[in-house]
Enzyme design. Structure first.
Site, PDB file in Angstrom:
ATOM      1  N   HIS A  32      -3.294   0.015  -2.011  1.00 27.29           N
ATOM      2  CA  HIS A  32      -2.544   1.209  -2.412  1.00 27.29           C
ATOM      3  C   HIS A  32      -3.262   2.514  -2.090  1.00 27.29           C
ATOM      4  CE1 HIS A  32       0.020  -1.623  -4.582  1.00 27.29           C
ATOM      5  NE2 HIS A  32       0.900  -0.634  -4.691  1.00 27.29           N
TER       6      HIS A  32
ATOM      7  N   ALA B 119       3.775   7.194  -3.652  1.00 30.59           N
ATOM      8  CA  ALA B 119       5.114   7.686  -3.974  1.00 30.59           C
ATOM      9  C   ALA B 119       5.072   9.068  -4.607  1.00 30.59           C
ATOM     10  CB  ALA B 119       5.856   6.700  -4.884  1.00 30.59           C
TER      11      ALA B 119
ATOM     12  N   GLU C 135       9.971   2.882 -15.651  1.00 25.82           N
ATOM     13  CA  GLU C 135       9.612   3.515 -14.378  1.00 25.82           C
ATOM     14  C   GLU C 135      10.905   3.752 -13.597  1.00 25.82           C
ATOM     15  OE1 GLU C 135       6.955   2.781 -10.344  1.00 25.82           O
ATOM     16  OE2 GLU C 135       6.940   1.271 -11.930  1.00 25.82           O
TER      17      GLU C 135
ATOM     18  N   ASP D 289      -6.757  -1.931  -5.699  1.00 28.36           N
ATOM     19  CA  ASP D 289      -6.621  -3.215  -5.009  1.00 28.36           C
ATOM     20  C   ASP D 289      -6.963  -3.152  -3.526  1.00 28.36           C
ATOM     21  OD1 ASP D 289      -4.437  -1.808  -4.062  1.00 28.36           O
ATOM     22  OD2 ASP D 289      -2.964  -3.378  -4.456  1.00 28.36           O
ATOM     23  N   GLY D 290      -7.298  -1.960  -3.020  1.00 34.15           N
ATOM     24  CA  GLY D 290      -7.634  -1.845  -1.612  1.00 34.15           C
ATOM     25  C   GLY D 290      -6.422  -1.748  -0.695  1.00 34.15           C
TER      26      GLY D 290
ATOM     27  N   ASP E  60       0.096  -2.350 -11.717  1.00 32.32           N
ATOM     28  CA  ASP E  60       1.433  -2.310 -11.114  1.00 32.32           C
ATOM     29  C   ASP E  60       1.801  -3.706 -10.622  1.00 32.32           C
ATOM     30  OD1 ASP E  60       3.858  -1.224 -10.334  1.00 32.32           O
ATOM     31  OD2 ASP E  60       3.112  -0.475  -8.413  1.00 32.32           O
TER      32      ASP E  60
ATOM     33  N   ARG F 264      -2.095  23.973   2.444  1.00 33.28           N
ATOM     34  CA  ARG F 264      -1.313  25.124   1.973  1.00 33.28           C
ATOM     35  C   ARG F 264      -0.334  24.742   0.860  1.00 33.28           C
ATOM     36  NH1 ARG F 264      -2.194  25.674   7.344  1.00 33.28           N
ATOM     37  NH2 ARG F 264      -3.172  27.623   8.029  1.00 33.28           N
TER      38      ARG F 264
ATOM     39  N   HIS G 137       0.833   5.707 -10.570  1.00 33.72           N
ATOM     40  CA  HIS G 137       0.110   5.207  -9.392  1.00 33.72           C
ATOM     41  C   HIS G 137      -0.282   6.333  -8.427  1.00 33.72           C
ATOM     42  CE1 HIS G 137       4.244   5.002  -7.950  1.00 33.72           C
ATOM     43  NE2 HIS G 137       4.455   3.777  -8.385  1.00 33.72           N
TER      44      HIS G 137
ATOM     45  N   LEU H 230       5.233  -1.371   0.139  1.00 38.46           N
ATOM     46  CA  LEU H 230       4.559  -2.057  -0.956  1.00 38.46           C
ATOM     47  C   LEU H 230       5.527  -2.287  -2.103  1.00 38.46           C
ATOM     48  CD1 LEU H 230       1.102  -0.204  -1.026  1.00 38.46           C
ATOM     49  CD2 LEU H 230       1.573  -2.515  -0.195  1.00 38.46           C
TER      50      LEU H 230
END
Length: 390
Positions: free
Chosen positions: A260, A229, A140, A257-258, A282, A236, A225, A315
């Site tokens: 992100h 990000a 990543e 997870d509530g 993640d 538009r 994810h 995060l």
């Protein structure tokens, strides 16, 4: 999960008396699974397939394929970036089993060329020893957009060098996935990586919808994810989110997870993407532990109420486990069979290992999650080894 019963993979045995939740509704009639030499050798009804095998009675528990996590930085108190070693992967696997996750892509976030080379070497060795656990590595970064870097270390974010692209292509049998920002990479980068067999994932990107669609045309097949990000959906300028939703081939990982994303966005994404959507964690160091602080990307990270964040509130991965992601998604209104697919067969298909894992099917690795009606994990089969709690 305290273990009360362990069955060796060298011992052929049959699992009986369970409720199948396999992601394939047509398999609801399965009442027995035969496991031999680390793989599933037969499925069907107990009367047809058990014969003289040792039987393990699951007493009505639910059973699914083992969960597959395509993005996991660490768990169980360790982080792959901090200790790139076989021991770290063993600890991560042991912690994963406590949440029904039998297969994972160790994820190395933005780091030096030296660390990436070492990580590929370590994962190659581990994959040789345990192909049922680790089919490859997820890199990543470090080829990301600074405007969407998240927790990644600014000192290591850079453009790819020709020598590292060569290295990735030469090791495509181990490098399963690479997350990059397409707008930050030279022309031809995505084509080379995808043609070598690596799954190119769009992430940590500020790409326009047009740029994301160009990346898809060049061979990108995944997004990292979802909603995090990446450039958002606008009226538009649809951004990366719009390109993903409008695509027929781009898959995406999503962190249920509530923290992100809102639950509405989980449901919307599933409604639009169906089998292109994959549950990931993640996860970072504290997943599966009660740690309150840890180090990540050179920063002190705080873990509170299931959320991992730095002093600025950014995060830093998650503390989510796969069984929690499954339970959350079902609780928030997605059909159980669909959720299981998001955690198993969809993930396997995204990285082209669906013939080896992700389903309850003859010839596949014997990787299975066993849980009760409240989605409390009660056991696993990992490479044929059964661990069961009472």
């Amino acid at each position: 999960m305290s273990v009360d019963n362990i069955t060796s993979p060298e011992t052929p045995y049959a699992l009986i008396n369970f409720k199948p939740l396999t992601g394939h509704p047509e398999q609801q009639a399965i009442t027995a699974i035969i496991i031999e030499n680390g793989r599933i050798s037969a499925i069907g009804t107990a009367e047809d397939v058990v014969r003289d095998y040792q039987t393990i009675d699951l007493n009505g528990l639910m059973l699914s394929p083992g969960f597959i996590d395509l993005q996991i930085n660490g768990c169980g108190g360790v982080l792959f970036n901090d200790d790139i070693s076989i021991n770290t992967l063993d600890i991560m696997h042991a912690a994963n089993l406590r949440s029904g996750c039998t297969t994972f892509l160790p994820t190395l976030i933005t780091s030096s060329d030296e660390d990436m080379r070492q990580a590929v070497s370590v994962v190659r060795e581990y994959k040789t020893m345990h192909p049922d656990r680790v089919p490859g590595i997820h890199l990543e970064g470090p080829y990301l957009n600074l405007e969407r870097k998240g927790i990644h270390d600014i000192n290591y974010i850079r453009e790819p060098s020709p020598s590292m692209i060569d290295f990735f292509c030469e090791n495509a049998d181990v490098i399963t996935m690479i997350t990059l920002a397409p707008e930050m990479c030279p022309a031809g980068t995505i084509e080379r990586l995808s043609q070598a067999g690596i799954v190119v994932s769009i992430g940590h990107t500020n790409a326009t919808c047009e740029q994301a669609k160009a990346a898809e045309k060049a061979g990108a097949r995944f997004a990292t994810h979802l909603h995090n990000a990446m450039s958002p959906l606008g009226s538009r300028e649809p951004g990366v989110i719009g390109a993903i939703f409008d695509s027929e081939v781009l898959g995406a990982g999503i962190i249920a997870d509530g923290h992100h994303l809102a639950w509405e966005n989980l449901r919307i994404a599933h409604r639009l993407m169906q089998d292109r959507l994959i549950l990931v964690t993640d996860a970072s160091t504290p997943a599966g532990t009660d740690m309150e602080t840890f180090q990540f990307a050179g920063q002190t990270i705080y873990h509170k109420d299931g959320k991992c964040f730095n002093v600025d509130g950014t995060l830093a991965g998650s503390a989510l486990t796969m069984i929690e992601g499954v339970a959350n998604s079902i609780r928030e209104g997605i059909a159980p069979d669909d959720v299981i697919r998001m955690a198993t067969v969809n993930a396997a298909r995204a990285i082209h290992v669906e013939n080896e894992m992700g389903s309850i099917a003859v010839g596949q690795f014997a990787n299975i999650a066993i849980f009760d009606d409240s989605f409390t994990l009660r056991g696993t089969v990992s490479g044929g080894e059964l661990k069961l709690s009472k």
